[in-house]
Enzyme design. Structure first.
Site, PDB file in Angstrom:
ATOM      1  N   LYS A  49       0.843  -1.200   0.000  1.00 20.36           N
ATOM      2  CA  LYS A  49       0.000   0.000   0.000  1.00 20.36           C
ATOM      3  C   LYS A  49       0.882   1.255   0.000  1.00 20.36           C
ATOM      4  O   LYS A  49       2.078   1.191   0.306  1.00 20.36           O
ATOM      5  CB  LYS A  49      -0.887  -0.011   1.242  1.00 20.36           C
ATOM      6  N   TYR A 104      16.155  30.027   7.536  1.00 22.71           N
ATOM      7  CA  TYR A 104      15.087  30.867   8.079  1.00 22.71           C
ATOM      8  C   TYR A 104      15.135  30.915   9.610  1.00 22.71           C
ATOM      9  O   TYR A 104      15.259  29.895  10.273  1.00 22.71           O
ATOM     10  CB  TYR A 104      13.722  30.311   7.682  1.00 22.71           C
TER      11      TYR A 104
HETATM   12  C1  LIG Z   1      -0.318  -1.577   6.835  1.00 22.63           C
HETATM   13  C2  LIG Z   1      -0.980  -2.825   7.233  1.00 22.63           C
HETATM   14  C3  LIG Z   1      -0.222  -4.010   7.410  1.00 22.63           C
HETATM   15  C4  LIG Z   1       1.288  -4.040   7.379  1.00 22.63           C
HETATM   16  O1  LIG Z   1       1.785  -3.580   8.612  1.00 22.63           O
HETATM   17  P1  LIG Z   1       3.359  -3.583   8.950  1.00 22.63           P
HETATM   18  O2  LIG Z   1       3.429  -3.185  10.366  1.00 22.63           O
HETATM   19  O3  LIG Z   1       3.960  -2.558   8.020  1.00 22.63           O
HETATM   20  O4  LIG Z   1       3.864  -4.946   8.665  1.00 22.63           O
HETATM   21  C5  LIG Z   1      -0.924  -5.180   7.641  1.00 22.63           C
HETATM   22  N1  LIG Z   1      -2.266  -5.199   7.716  1.00 22.63           N
HETATM   23  C6  LIG Z   1      -3.019  -4.091   7.578  1.00 22.63           C
HETATM   24  C7  LIG Z   1      -4.498  -4.181   7.695  1.00 22.63           C
HETATM   25  C8  LIG Z   1      -2.405  -2.866   7.350  1.00 22.63           C
HETATM   26  O5  LIG Z   1      -3.153  -1.763   7.238  1.00 22.63           O
END
Ligand SMILES: *Cc1c(COP(=O)(O)O)cnc(C)c1O
Length: 374
Positions: free
Chosen positions: A39, A266
């Site tokens: 994702k 800045y």
């Molecule tokens: C992002 C996510 C994961 C992965 O989590 P990590 O801690 O990066 O391994 C797994 N399941 C769901 C539902 C997520 O949203």
């Protein structure tokens, strides 16, 4: 590492072999099938290349947040199973069904819309998501009986196939996670009683997959770990046998000799204590470098560990390099593999009071990604 190519201000090098190796390592460690979570453009690493690398490393399935991300993978030529689990209210699942995207289902409404998207010859594949205490989406225990019964009916008439049942943990403590796991097992029993036979039961993300063997079940959903980063405050990537896949670097764009007392950037929150050399690093908060790490974030230039001087700006920050012979065009490594001397992503996360996940996933679109195989 070497200098950047002429004309390149900044870039993120993505070591896809590291992603494949990390999947192999985590598969060995957990002994179950891996759902590689890609994702948010694979936490900033590039969705299609990271998905392909994870599959080379033996991942059985991919996980994304929404259907648009799944379709992007399909357009990129990825034909492995993909699960998407967060949906806009009222969206049609027709396109997801047409492209064979598996749907995480958190409500009766989503279940019915998934069933409606099935074609005559092909059921829609779903994973029912159970709420077990995180307080986000997922089917509430009170609704589970009705949803399971409807899912079983849609299965019987060939519109759906319940491939999986899943949930997500809080990582609040081992006790909290084990309590959620117990609620998950109750949900699985109720689903079995309703006649459902999911092949893929999954609840663990990276942290639980490593630390709580009882949560591994049939599959684990791994995000941060496959990018070679640790979900734990007290263990590094190397401690877990993982290799960070992203190296962020920039080419020093200007160098200037300044007298003691010179203010930098800045607000002059940094003043040079003595005559010194300032190097300009052309990457800033618009690229995902957290402004909160002003006067703190680490940088490696010419083999020397240095620090941001003054405020991080939208496009650039300054480093006080002292009397080091830094020249325009020299490489400035912002983060990478700490075992090779680069600052760790976690040092930036600490400097900005956040976590490694946020640092890598916010590296912006103005930073070109370049795939390297080390
Ligand atoms: C992002 C996510 C994961 C992965 O989590 P990590 O801690 O990066 O391994 C797994 N399941 C769901 C539902 C997520 O949203």
């Amino acid at each position: 590492m070497s200098r950047l190519a002429p004309g390149v201000l900044r870039e993120a090098l993505i070591d896809t072999a590291a992603i494949a190796d990390n999947v192999r390592q985590l598969r060995r460690l957990t002994g179950v099938e891996i759902i590689a979570v890609v994702k948010a453009d694979a936490y900033g690493h590039g969705a299609v290349r990271s998905a392909a690398a994870a599959l080379r490393g033996g991942a059985a399935r991919l996980g994304v947040t929404d259907v648009a991300e799944a379709l992007q993978l399909r357009r990129g030529g990825i034909d492995a199973p993909i699960l998407a689990w967060l949906h806009a209210p009222g969206t049609s699942f027709d396109e997801a069904a047409a492209f064979g995207v598996e749907l995480g289902i958190s409500s009766m409404d989503q279940l019915q819309r998934a069933g409606a998207a099935a074609s005559a010859d092909r059921p829609v594949w779903v994973h029912l998501k159970l709420e077990t205490g995180l307080g986000r989406n997922g089917i509430a225990p009170a609704d589970a009986g009705a949803v399971f019964a409807e899912a079983a009916r849609l299965e019987r008439i060939g519109r759906l196939r319940v491939v999986g049942i899943f949930s997500h943990l809080s990582n609040a403590s081992h006790d909290d996670d084990l309590a959620a796991l117990a609620r998950f097992h109750e949900g699985l029993s109720a689903a079995a009683a309703a006649g459902l036979q999911p092949q893929v039961r999954h609840i663990a993300a990276t942290a639980a997959a490593i630390d709580l063997p009882q949560t591994r079940l049939d599959s684990v959903r791994l995000g941060i770990g496959i990018y070679g980063l640790s979900p734990f405050e007290d263990r590094t990537s190397a401690d877990l046998g993982l290799r960070p896949a992203m190296t962020l670097r920039a080419a020093v764009a200007a160098v200037r000799r300044v007298p003691a007392g010179q203010g930098v950037s800045y607000g002059y929150t940094y003043r040079c204590e003595r005559d010194t050399t300032l190097a300009l690093v052309p990457i800033g908060y618009a690229d995902g470098i957290p402004r909160q790490a002003s006067n703190a974030g680490p940088v490696l230039i010419g083999g020397q560990r240095l620090r941001v001087a003054g405020r991080i700006a939208m496009d650039q920050f300054v480093v006080d390099v002292g009397d080091a012979p830094v020249a325009v065009g020299d490489e400035a490594i912002i983060f990478g593999d700490a075992t090779l001397g680069a600052p760790a992503v976690e040092e930036w996360a600490d400097a900005a009071s956040t976590i490694n996940y946020e640092i890598v996933s916010r590296i912006g679109p103005r930073v070109p990604r370049r795939e390297v195989v080390e």
